[in-house]
Design a protein around this motif. Structure first.
Motif: not given
Ligand code: SF4
Length: 97
Positions: A46, A56, A59, A61-62, A74, A76-77, A83, A88-89, A91-92
């Protein structure tokens, strides 16, 4: 009559103490809510800036914050509430249109 006034004053002071304790807890819990998931940030590389026009905010996932520029989360996080929409990471994934 005097006893009734004294009791009321005591109750008022007790309520004030409870209110102060509740306000302190709310401040602490707000601090505890703002957190980062260092392990996921590191694993997913990230960064707080976009990469190749990907950020993000674009994305799937945001999880947006209160405003377009506010920090969000996020999917995923887990537990990360800081965030950046311009972050950006690796996994975008593009938001569906
Ligand atoms: Fe941002 Fe990565 Fe989460 Fe997408 S997956 S929202 S790019 S931190």
């Amino acid at each position: 009559m005097k006893n009734k006034l004294t009791a009321t004053r005591r109750e008022f002071i007790k309520l004030g103490g409870v209110a102060m304790a509740a306000a302190s807890l709310m401040c602490l819990s707000n601090r505890a809510v703002a957190a980062t998931n260092a392990a996921m940030r590191s694993a997913m590389k990230y960064q707080d800036k976009p990469s190749d026009g990907k950020s993000c905010s674009g994305c799937a996932q945001f999880i947006p914050g209160k405003t377009a520029k506010a920090l969000g989360g996020c999917k995923l996080f887990q537990g990360d509430t800081e965030i950046s929409p311009t972050g950006y990471c690796i996994a975008w994934v593009a938001k569906p249109k």
